[in-house]
Design a protein around this motif. Sequence first.
Motif, PDB file in Angstrom:
ATOM      1  N   ASN A  92       0.821  -1.208   0.000  1.00 20.15           N
ATOM      2  CA  ASN A  92       0.000   0.000   0.000  1.00 20.15           C
ATOM      3  C   ASN A  92       0.854   1.258   0.000  1.00 20.15           C
ATOM      4  OD1 ASN A  92      -2.365  -1.428  -0.043  1.00 20.15           O
ATOM      5  ND2 ASN A  92      -2.773  -1.266   2.133  1.00 20.15           N
TER       6      ASN A  92
ATOM      7  N   ARG B 160       2.202   1.821  -3.365  1.00 24.24           N
ATOM      8  CA  ARG B 160       1.169   2.337  -4.265  1.00 24.24           C
ATOM      9  C   ARG B 160       0.916   3.814  -3.995  1.00 24.24           C
ATOM     10  NH1 ARG B 160      -2.119   0.703  -7.845  1.00 24.24           N
ATOM     11  NH2 ARG B 160      -1.438  -1.444  -7.642  1.00 24.24           N
ATOM     12  N   ARG B 161       1.065   4.222  -2.722  1.00 32.87           N
ATOM     13  CA  ARG B 161       0.864   5.645  -2.382  1.00 32.87           C
ATOM     14  C   ARG B 161       2.132   6.471  -2.576  1.00 32.87           C
ATOM     15  NH1 ARG B 161      -2.149   4.301   3.328  1.00 32.87           N
ATOM     16  NH2 ARG B 161      -3.904   3.128   2.438  1.00 32.87           N
TER      17      ARG B 161
END
Length: 661
Positions: free
Chosen positions: A159, A162-163
Amino acid sequence: MPSLSDAIEAGRRRDYPRAAALLMALIAETDAPPEAWLLLGRAFHALGEYGRALAAFREYLRLEPASGQGRFFAGRTCLSMGLPRRAIPFFRQALEQSPQSVRCLAFLGLACLRARASAPALEALRQAVEAAAAQNFPADEQQKIYRSYLNSLIVRGLNLCRREDYDTGAQMLRFALEAGAEGVLIRLALGRACTEQGLLDEALAHYEAAIPLAPDDERLRWYRVSTLMALGRGEEALSDLARLGAAGAGPEAGAGAKALPWDSELVDLFMARSFLEAGEYRRAADTCKARLKRGAQRAGLVHCLYGEALRGAGNAEAARNHLMLALKDDPDNPSFWYALILAAWDCRDWKRLRHAVGAVRALDREGSDAAACFEALVRAHDAPDNRGRIALLQDAIRALGPAPDLMEALADAYSGEGLHALAWGWYRKARVLEPEREGAWAGELAALRACAPGAPPARDAELRASYAAYLAAWPSDEDTRRDYALFLVKTGAYAEAIAELETLLASPRGDRAGLRRVLAYAYRKTGRYREAAVFLKGLLRETPYDEALLVELAGCLERSGSSALAIRLLAAARKQLPQSANLALSLGILHWRARHTEKAFDCLREAAALAPADPRPCEWQARIARQLGETAQARRYAEKAAARKARQVNVVGRGGVGNRE
C-alpha cells in the motif's frame, strides 16, 4: 424443560443442532439468562448460520451491553460473513474490556487487513505477537499469529508503495523477503519502488526474480525490458521485445529491427497497451502515471492510454480529465475524441459528449456507427419530452441496429411515460446483449414490479426469476433483496423468503424490528414456531405492551407444545392491558383448546363486551357451543355474530392464535 447445562454439554460434544434447539426452547419458554443468547449465537455460528448468529449476539448485547465477550463473538461472525468493516468496531470495543487479549488483537488485525486498513492491521498484529510471547502461547499459535503479522507487513508495504512512499514501503517488503516471504506482487512492488528511487540494478534483480515465479506472465518481461532500456542495455531489451511480439524489435526481425525508434518511453507505451488488452487496467494506469512523472515526449498518447485505463478501472471522471489533456496535445486525433465520447457518456457529461460527437463528425467525415449512436443519444437527451425521445430512439435503432445504450435509453423513456410493459422488453433486450449492464437489469426489475400488481401467476414467476438473477449478479444490493423478500412473503413463498431475510439479518440494517417481525411471521407460516417465538420474545423486550406481538408469541408457544405457558403469558398481559378485547379473545381461544370451557366462555364474554362491533367473540362462542352439543345456544351466538357483522364499522385487527397456520 431443557436446562442451560444440557445445552452447554451438547455444545461441548459439538452437537450444535441439538444445542441450538435446546437454547431456543429455553429462550422461548423460560426466563432464560442472557448467557443463553450468547450460546445460541455461538451454536448458530458453528452451524454456519451467520445471520441468525449475529441476531442472537445482538439480543445478548441488549441484555449485557458492556460484555466484551459478546462483542468479540459478534465481530468474529461478521468476519466469517465477509464483513470486516463491520467486525472492526466489535473487536475494538471488546479490547476495551480486555486490552491484552491475544485472540481479540489477532482477529482485529485480520479484520483490518481484510478491510484494507493496513496500518491498524499491522499495529494490532504486532501487539498480538508480543502479547502471545508474553503469555507463553503454544509455539504453533505464536507462529500462526506471526505469519499473519508478516502478511500485514507485506500488505502495508504494498500500500505504501502504491501511495508512492517508496522508501518505507520498500523497507517493509525487504524485511518480509528476509523473513522468508516470496511472491510476484512483492517483487513487482519492490521493482517499481527501486525504479522510482533510481535503483535500477536492484529493480532489474527483482523483476528477474519474479519471472520464474510466473513464467507465463508477459507483464513481468515488459517490466524487465523497460528497466533494461533505462539502463542503456538496448540489445538485451530488443531481444526480449522480439519474444514479446513487438513489431520491428530484435535481431530476429532482420531489416525491421530499427523500424521503430525504440526507447524507454516507447517500451512503456507498448507495455501499457499490452496491459489494457489483457484487462489489467491498474497496471496500465500505473505504467502511464510513472511515465508522465518521468516526462513524456508523446504526452498526448500517454494521457489517452491513461484515460482508457482509468475508465476500464471504473474511474470515468479521472479518465475524462486525462483525455482532455490528450486532446490539448493533439486536438485533431479522432481516436482521442472517440475515447472522450466513451468517458463523457459514462459520466453523463452531456456538454462534453455533445462537443466530442461534433468533433468526431468533423474529423471523420465518413462517420461511424459508434459516433452515430452517441449522436442519437445526445439528440434524445435534448428532446423536450419522453414521447419525442421515444421517436428519436426508435429511428436510431432502426437505422443503427440493436445498440445496448440506445435500447436502455429507449426503455428509460418508456418508463418515464409509464409504459412499463414496453420498457421491460427493451431493458431485457439490452441486458441480454450486454449481461454486465447493471442499469438494464435494475430497469427490467423495476418495470416488472410496476407491471406486477394484480398480474397473473406467470408474471409473478417471471418477476421472481428476475429478482433471483439480479441478486445473483449484485448480491450486495440490500434494498432489492428486502423488496424480494417481501415479494416472496406476499406470494406465499415463505421458505425462500426466510433464506433472503436471514441473509438480511447480517446487513447494517438487519437489526430493524420490522425485518425481525417479518422473519418471525415467515417462520410461523412454515411451522417453525419455536424459532418465531425466539424472535418475538426479543421484539417484546423492546415493546412489552404490543398486543399483536403478545398474541403472536402466545400462538407460537401453544403450537410448539407449551399451551400452559401461552395461557400464563396472556393472563399476565391482561393484568397490564385489562381493556384489550384482542387479548381477552385470544386467551379465551387458548382456554378452549386447553379444555378450560368455563374460563374460555368468561374470556369470550368479556371480549364481546369490550368490542361490541367485533363479531369474532360471538362466532367463537357459537363454535364452542356447537361442539358441546348446545344447539340452541350456538344459534343465539351465531345470530349475535351476524348482527354485529351487519352493523360492523371498525373491526379489531386479527389475532395470532385464532387460526391454526
